[in-house]
Design a protein around this motif. Structure first.
Motif, PDB file in Angstrom:
ATOM      1  N   ALA A  33       0.679  -1.438   0.018  1.00  0.00           N
ATOM      2  CA  ALA A  33       0.558  -0.011  -0.137  1.00  0.00           C
ATOM      3  C   ALA A  33       0.630   1.191  -0.186  1.00  0.00           C
ATOM      4  N   SER A  34       2.309   1.254   0.757  1.00  0.00           N
ATOM      5  CA  SER A  34       2.814   2.168   0.490  1.00  0.00           C
ATOM      6  C   SER A  34       3.571   2.797  -0.366  1.00  0.00           C
ATOM      7  N   ILE A  35       3.764   1.558  -1.068  1.00  0.00           N
ATOM      8  CA  ILE A  35       4.246   1.607  -1.901  1.00  0.00           C
ATOM      9  C   ILE A  35       3.632   2.396  -3.822  1.00  0.00           C
ATOM     10  N   CYS A  36       2.198   2.534  -3.522  1.00  0.00           N
ATOM     11  CA  CYS A  36       1.474   2.501  -4.450  1.00  0.00           C
ATOM     12  C   CYS A  36       1.564   3.990  -3.864  1.00  0.00           C
ATOM     13  N   ILE A  37       1.120   4.313  -2.220  1.00  0.00           N
ATOM     14  CA  ILE A  37       0.825   5.893  -1.828  1.00  0.00           C
ATOM     15  C   ILE A  37       2.290   5.924  -2.613  1.00  0.00           C
ATOM     16  N   ALA A  38       3.436   6.119  -2.730  1.00  0.00           N
ATOM     17  CA  ALA A  38       4.885   6.951  -3.544  1.00  0.00           C
ATOM     18  C   ALA A  38       4.113   7.499  -4.582  1.00  0.00           C
ATOM     19  N   ASN A  39       4.277   6.274  -5.352  1.00  0.00           N
ATOM     20  CA  ASN A  39       3.350   6.123  -6.303  1.00  0.00           C
ATOM     21  C   ASN A  39       2.830   7.007  -6.606  1.00  0.00           C
ATOM     22  N   TRP A  40       1.740   7.337  -6.241  1.00  0.00           N
ATOM     23  CA  TRP A  40       0.759   8.435  -6.848  1.00  0.00           C
ATOM     24  C   TRP A  40       0.663   9.478  -6.120  1.00  0.00           C
ATOM     25  N   THR A  41       1.084   9.900  -5.216  1.00  0.00           N
ATOM     26  CA  THR A  41       1.455  11.324  -4.310  1.00  0.00           C
ATOM     27  C   THR A  41       2.833  12.109  -4.907  1.00  0.00           C
ATOM     28  N   GLY A  42       3.760  10.633  -5.744  1.00  0.00           N
ATOM     29  CA  GLY A  42       5.197  11.532  -5.935  1.00  0.00           C
ATOM     30  C   GLY A  42       5.779  11.697  -4.657  1.00  0.00           C
ATOM     31  N   LYS A  43       5.708  11.423  -4.059  1.00  0.00           N
ATOM     32  CA  LYS A  43       6.799  11.459  -2.358  1.00  0.00           C
ATOM     33  C   LYS A  43       7.126  10.521  -2.406  1.00  0.00           C
ATOM     34  N   ASP A  44       8.922  10.425  -1.187  1.00  0.00           N
ATOM     35  CA  ASP A  44       9.652   9.698  -1.623  1.00  0.00           C
ATOM     36  C   ASP A  44       9.057   8.791  -0.837  1.00  0.00           C
ATOM     37  N   ILE A  45       9.719   6.725  -1.209  1.00  0.00           N
ATOM     38  CA  ILE A  45       9.026   5.947  -0.466  1.00  0.00           C
ATOM     39  C   ILE A  45       9.529   6.048   0.994  1.00  0.00           C
ATOM     40  N   LEU A  46      10.657   6.625   0.757  1.00  0.00           N
ATOM     41  CA  LEU A  46      10.960   6.103   2.590  1.00  0.00           C
ATOM     42  C   LEU A  46      10.779   7.250   3.783  1.00  0.00           C
ATOM     43  N   SER A  47       9.984   8.175   3.553  1.00  0.00           N
ATOM     44  CA  SER A  47       9.462   9.190   4.580  1.00  0.00           C
ATOM     45  C   SER A  47       7.950   8.394   4.250  1.00  0.00           C
ATOM     46  N   ILE A  48       7.459   7.799   3.589  1.00  0.00           N
ATOM     47  CA  ILE A  48       6.106   7.239   3.617  1.00  0.00           C
ATOM     48  C   ILE A  48       6.279   6.064   5.092  1.00  0.00           C
ATOM     49  N   PRO A  49       5.604   6.321   6.464  1.00  0.00           N
ATOM     50  CA  PRO A  49       5.552   4.918   7.153  1.00  0.00           C
ATOM     51  C   PRO A  49       4.429   3.695   6.927  1.00  0.00           C
ATOM     52  N   ILE A  50       4.132   3.146   7.643  1.00  0.00           N
ATOM     53  CA  ILE A  50       2.992   1.773   7.247  1.00  0.00           C
ATOM     54  C   ILE A  50       1.904   1.940   8.174  1.00  0.00           C
ATOM     55  N   SER A  51       0.689   1.352   8.379  1.00  0.00           N
ATOM     56  CA  SER A  51      -0.400   1.451   9.465  1.00  0.00           C
ATOM     57  C   SER A  51       0.641   0.440  10.851  1.00  0.00           C
ATOM     58  N   TYR A  52      -0.911   0.765  11.354  1.00  0.00           N
ATOM     59  CA  TYR A  52      -0.627   0.004  12.626  1.00  0.00           C
ATOM     60  C   TYR A  52      -0.959  -1.847  12.699  1.00  0.00           C
ATOM     61  N   SER A  53      -2.354  -1.747  10.994  1.00  0.00           N
ATOM     62  CA  SER A  53      -2.755  -2.760  11.159  1.00  0.00           C
ATOM     63  C   SER A  53      -1.227  -3.668   9.849  1.00  0.00           C
ATOM     64  N   GLU A  54      -0.951  -2.678   8.984  1.00  0.00           N
ATOM     65  CA  GLU A  54      -0.063  -3.974   8.325  1.00  0.00           C
ATOM     66  C   GLU A  54       1.404  -3.582   9.375  1.00  0.00           C
TER      67      GLU A  54
END
Length: 561
Positions: A155-176
């Motif tokens: 999910a975080s990889i998808c979000i990084a692609n869609w938002t253009g943000k650095d993948i290393l800056s995106i956390p993961i959720s409690y659930s994941e």
């Protein structure tokens, strides 16, 4: 996935050969997106990775340097899966169990809600890093050495692609994070003892976890939001319906969303899903244990939700062996058990018996239903250990290994009692019954772990999953075996996406007023499409079947080690 939208007038989307009609007047706007995926999944980002789709350079592509953890491939990529059952990971788990001893292993289980098992990340990561270490010298010689900078989720990889943000800056959720089996579900931080069992390079590569839960290496991070805001110029041109400030909420496990989407948000509703796999789940509120009140979790201010959030019938003494307990969000956990094989057992049998046409399968199932009703009724009339049953066909549906309730490393499927008289109808019926028996083992652990108010509100099973929704026979067997009413709700179809939409709504509500206690309604009214009431006369049949299957498991267990 699911999304929330706002519109000035009602509009409709009609799909015709993958073409979407234009909106004649007003366009809706998507303000938030929720993502649900299989769990657990863990994806490693290599040190040579480029950034995801940059607005200034649309041709950049991070996927060529993304690697995912467990089965080694010749191209250098690795995949991590909840269904991992490789010999090397099994060996890692056995070595961990021996090194930890029963007490330490049990304590880890009580903190993380997950046992030491190949389905979880601990054994897989140890195996992966052992393999990487062995390959390190070869890579140095070829000047191709790379390391994993950070672990993340699909999910975080998808979000990084869609938002253009650095993948290393995106956390993961409690659930994941919780589904990896390495998260302390009370504090929301990586479990310190689990971290100590991993190489330093792996510990340092673990991602941040949202909700004040803890960051890489188990260190607490403050003020992390459970979403990433904004959409890249590239994707806004492609999807003009998305607001520029659209919020992409971090991913949730499909099991959690399926439970919420099935309206199982109160303790008296048990979500039972049979798709390819199978599971039974209960959604419970924190604090989960009486002794948690005033614990370090409260002292840190992370989960002190006040009184009244947890009814006394939801308080547990401990996590029973055989169940999992995963963190869902800031105030809820998911107690349950899962089978790697559910509907896949029937798919395997259909392939084995060449029952490829739906008509042939339906005819076979009709005969199996007649045989079940006849045999179950006769067992009730005799009301004793039936000789024909004790010699009957018995199947262990561990085609891809066992998770709940035994979590036996190396378990495999088994058929006992087969003879020249065994027919395809017999095999189909036993496949259906074997899965029901394993689900019932989970339900029995629920009865021991949670005090249900059977007098005023007895527990009800809410059925979901394509295989269970379409099979009247499977729902009949489940009701008779468990002694619980099985309900098929009108909104059960696509319940996982529905659950993701509800979770997004909750995030938006909290965002609008972070100091508010308002919530999405905790208990939705059922829209009963069909309900199956247990037949008490069939109870004895299932008691005998349960005893026979348990005996076969005990006999076969020695061959799995």
């Amino acid at each position: 996935s699911s999304s929330s939208s706002s519109s000035s007038s009602s509009s409709s989307i009609f799909y015709d050969h993958l073409e979407v009609e234009s909106f004649p007047q007003h366009r809706f706007e998507i303000v938030a997106v929720g993502i649900t995926s299989f769990v657990m999944n863990f994806v490693g980002i290599l040190s040579s990775s480029t950034s995801p789709c940059d607005d200034d350079d649309k041709e950049k592509n991070m996927t060529s340097d993304v690697t995912t953890a467990c089965h080694i491939r010749t191209d250098g990529k690795y995949t991590c899966s909840y269904a991992c059952n490789t010999n090397s990971v099994q060996q890692q788990c056995l070595e961990l169990q021996n090194a930890l001893g029963e007490t330490r292993e049990w304590n880890i289980y009580q903190r993380t809600g997950a046992p030491i098992h190949p389905a979880y990340a601990l054994g897989q990561l140890r195996d992966l890093y052992d393999t990487l270490e062995r390959r390190q010298e070869q890579e140095r010689e070829q000047h191709e050495q790379s390391s994993i900078l950070q672990w993340t989720s699909i999910a975080s990889i998808c979000i990084a692609n869609w938002t253009g943000k650095d993948i290393l800056s995106i956390p993961i959720s409690y659930s994941e994070a919780s589904w990896t089996g390495m998260l302390d579900f009370r504090t929301g931080s990586w479990d310190e003892e689990c971290l100590s069992l991993l190489p330093i390079s792996c510990r340092n590569a673990l991602p941040q976890v949202v909700g004040g839960g803890g960051g890489g290496g188990g260190q607490t991070e403050e003020n992390l939001e459970p979403y990433v805001e904004g959409i890249s110029q590239v994707y806004q041109k492609r999807w003009p319906e998305f607001q520029k400030t659209c919020k992409f909420v971090l991913g949730w496990g499909d099991g959690a969303c399926a439970t919420i989407g099935s309206k199982c948000t109160s303790v008296n509703r048990i979500a039972v899903t049979i798709g390819t796999s199978a599971a039974a789940r209960l959604l419970l509120r924190l604090p989960l244990f009486k002794k948690d009140k005033g614990s370090s979790c409260d002292n840190q201010g992370q989960d002190n939700l006040g009184d009244g959030h947890n009814a006394s019938n939801e308080v547990l003494h401990e996590i029973p062996m055989g169940l999992f307990c995963y963190r869902v969000d800031r105030d809820r956990v998911l107690l349950g058990g899962a089978l790697t094989d559910g509907g896949s057992v029937i798919a395997w049998l259909r392939e084995l018996l060449n029952l490829k046409s739906q008509q042939e399968y339906n005819q076979c199932q009709e005969k199996a239903a007649l045989g079940y009703m006849t045999c179950a009724a006769s067992a009730a009339h005799e009301n004793r250990q039936v000789t024909s049953l004790s010699k009957a066909l018995t199947l262990l549906p561990f085609l891809s290994g066992e998770r709940s309730t035994g979590f036996r490393v190396g378990a495999t499927g088994c058929i006992s009692g087969i003879s020249r008289c065994t027919t395809s109808v017999d095999l189909l019926r036993e496949c259906l019954e074997s899965v029901v028996l394993r689900i019932n083992a989970i339900l029995e652990l629920f009865q021991k772990a949670v005090i249900f108010d059977n007098a005023s509100s007895p527990p009800t099973i809410i059925a979901s999953g394509n295989a269970l929704e379409k099979s009247d026979l499977w729902r009949r067997m489940l009701a008779d075996c468990s002694g619980m009413t099985v309900v098929l709700d009108e909104d059960a179809h696509e319940g996982t996406s529905r659950g993701a939409a509800i979770m997004v709504a909750k995030v938006l509500l909290l965002l609008n007023d972070s100091n508010s206690n308002m919530e999405v309604p905790t208990t939705e009214q059922l829209s009963i499409l069909h309900q199956t009431i247990p037949e008490e006369l069939h109870r004895h049949y299932w008691l005998v079947k349960k005893e026979i299957q348990n005996k076969l498991i005990d006999i076969m267990e020695s061959t799995w080690k």
